[in-house]
Design an enzyme around this catalytic site. Structure first.
Site, PDB file in Angstrom:
ATOM      1  N   ARG A 192       0.830  -1.203   0.000  1.00  0.00           N
ATOM      2  CA  ARG A 192       0.000   0.000   0.000  1.00  0.00           C
ATOM      3  C   ARG A 192       0.866   1.256   0.000  1.00  0.00           C
ATOM      4  O   ARG A 192       0.323   2.357  -0.002  1.00  0.00           O
ATOM      5  CB  ARG A 192      -0.856   0.014   1.268  1.00  0.00           C
ATOM      6  CG  ARG A 192      -2.315  -0.408   1.065  1.00  0.00           C
ATOM      7  CD  ARG A 192      -2.923  -0.430   2.444  1.00  0.00           C
ATOM      8  NE  ARG A 192      -4.337  -0.341   2.518  1.00  0.00           N
ATOM      9  CZ  ARG A 192      -5.168  -1.382   2.584  1.00  0.00           C
ATOM     10  NH1 ARG A 192      -4.715  -2.607   2.462  1.00  0.00           N
ATOM     11  NH2 ARG A 192      -6.453  -1.193   2.747  1.00  0.00           N
ATOM     12  N   ARG A 201     -17.539  -3.584   9.537  1.00  0.00           N
ATOM     13  CA  ARG A 201     -16.178  -3.275   9.964  1.00  0.00           C
ATOM     14  C   ARG A 201     -16.146  -1.928  10.666  1.00  0.00           C
ATOM     15  O   ARG A 201     -16.810  -0.997  10.227  1.00  0.00           O
ATOM     16  CB  ARG A 201     -15.246  -3.227   8.737  1.00  0.00           C
ATOM     17  CG  ARG A 201     -14.837  -4.582   8.262  1.00  0.00           C
ATOM     18  CD  ARG A 201     -14.124  -4.569   6.944  1.00  0.00           C
ATOM     19  NE  ARG A 201     -13.072  -3.551   6.820  1.00  0.00           N
ATOM     20  CZ  ARG A 201     -12.159  -3.558   5.848  1.00  0.00           C
ATOM     21  NH1 ARG A 201     -12.160  -4.518   4.945  1.00  0.00           N
ATOM     22  NH2 ARG A 201     -11.256  -2.620   5.775  1.00  0.00           N
TER      23      ARG A 201
HETATM   24  P1  AMP Z   1      -8.175  -3.870   4.116  1.00  0.00           P
HETATM   25  O1  AMP Z   1      -8.976  -5.037   4.570  1.00  0.00           O
HETATM   26  O2  AMP Z   1      -7.164  -4.225   3.075  1.00  0.00           O
HETATM   27  O3  AMP Z   1      -9.043  -2.709   3.719  1.00  0.00           O
HETATM   28  O4  AMP Z   1      -7.320  -3.368   5.399  1.00  0.00           O
HETATM   29  C1  AMP Z   1      -7.953  -2.939   6.589  1.00  0.00           C
HETATM   30  C2  AMP Z   1      -7.003  -2.087   7.418  1.00  0.00           C
HETATM   31  O5  AMP Z   1      -5.843  -2.853   7.766  1.00  0.00           O
HETATM   32  C3  AMP Z   1      -6.457  -0.850   6.712  1.00  0.00           C
HETATM   33  O6  AMP Z   1      -7.347   0.262   6.781  1.00  0.00           O
HETATM   34  C4  AMP Z   1      -5.184  -0.606   7.526  1.00  0.00           C
HETATM   35  O7  AMP Z   1      -5.469  -0.052   8.806  1.00  0.00           O
HETATM   36  C5  AMP Z   1      -4.682  -2.040   7.740  1.00  0.00           C
HETATM   37  N1  AMP Z   1      -3.848  -2.480   6.607  1.00  0.00           N
HETATM   38  C6  AMP Z   1      -4.139  -3.455   5.696  1.00  0.00           C
HETATM   39  N2  AMP Z   1      -3.144  -3.606   4.801  1.00  0.00           N
HETATM   40  C7  AMP Z   1      -2.208  -2.687   5.142  1.00  0.00           C
HETATM   41  C8  AMP Z   1      -0.959  -2.325   4.572  1.00  0.00           C
HETATM   42  N3  AMP Z   1      -0.481  -2.930   3.471  1.00  0.00           N
HETATM   43  N4  AMP Z   1      -0.259  -1.331   5.189  1.00  0.00           N
HETATM   44  C9  AMP Z   1      -0.714  -0.731   6.304  1.00  0.00           C
HETATM   45  N5  AMP Z   1      -1.901  -1.004   6.872  1.00  0.00           N
HETATM   46  C10 AMP Z   1      -2.652  -1.972   6.298  1.00  0.00           C
END
Ligand code: AMP
Length: 210
Positions: free
Chosen positions: A83, A155
């Site tokens: 990310r 969520r």
């Molecule tokens: P997601 O399910 O991919 O939307 O991720 C949910 C949350 O997890 C994000 O809003 C971040 O707080 C954390 N997160 C997930 N992937 C990353 C990443 N690659 N780098 C930093 N934080 C992450």
């Protein structure tokens, strides 16, 4: 890749089933730790709830551990990682040590106003993480998972304030990755506004062209 709510998780699951590849989702790894109340889960909960990125050192080490322990000869699908440019560089370095590299980056595109609606209606299964949407993909039984019958939840980071932060973070930290992979000829943009199956088929075609 793609902004919050474009369907990265849903599409990554469909692709991994179809292609029989392991699915490594940074968000799922973090949510599992959060749900199980592990020390890591407690450390990262503030970032997740507020829609901020989890610090680089924590993220890179947890995802790299998953990547290296997968040892999948045919590869794997990463979802939600990298990310940031720092994460992309760490991934390239770790893969190069295994004589592997990123083949292809799929970027799902959906206009922001549609994404905000999608996130407001999103529900997840507390057991299997299957995703639903009250508007576009409702479960058969109210707030229960079609697959395991367990309760669905919203969520924490799908709340309005957190969604705003997530879009800002996406724009500042993650958008530059489009240029990073684009300049290497590894980026394919896919229209994410069609049905689940249409987008899945476009993604499959994109992977086959990599
Ligand atoms: P997601 O399910 O991919 O939307 O991720 C949910 C949350 O997890 C994000 O809003 C971040 O707080 C954390 N997160 C997930 N992937 C990353 C990443 N690659 N780098 C930093 N934080 C992450």
């Amino acid at each position: 890749m793609g902004a919050p709510g474009v369907g990265k998780g849903t599409q990554a699951k469909l692709l991994t089933e179809k292609l029989e590849l392991p699915h490594i989702s940074s968000g799922d790894l973090f949510r599992t730790n959060h749900r199980e109340g592990t020390p890591l889960g407690l450390e990262i909960q503030r970032y997740m709830i507020e829609g901020l990125l989890v610090p680089e050192n924590i993220t890179i080490s947890i995802v790299m551990e998953a990547v290296l322990s997968t040892r999948a000869k045919r590869g794997f699908i990463l979802d939600g990682f990298p990310r940031t440019i720092t994460q992309a560089e760490a991934l390239d370095k770790a893969l190069a040590e295994q004589k592997q590299s990123v083949n292809c980056t799929l970027n799902i595109e959906v206009p922001t106003d549609q994404l905000i609606k999608r996130l407001a209606g999103r529900l997840l299964c507390s057991t299997c993480q299957a995703t639903y949407n009250t508007e576009t993909q409702p479960p058969l039984r109210d707030k229960l998972c079609d697959l395991c019958n367990d309760p669905l939840y919203q969520r924490d980071d799908d709340s309005t304030a957190a969604v705003e932060t997530r879009f800002q973070v996406y724009s500042n930290d993650s958008r530059p990755l489009l240029e990073y992979y684009g300049s290497q000829g590894k980026l394919i943009n896919v229209d994410g506004t069609g049905t689940l199956i249409e987008v899945h088929q476009d993604l499959l075609r994109a992977i086959q062209s990599c």
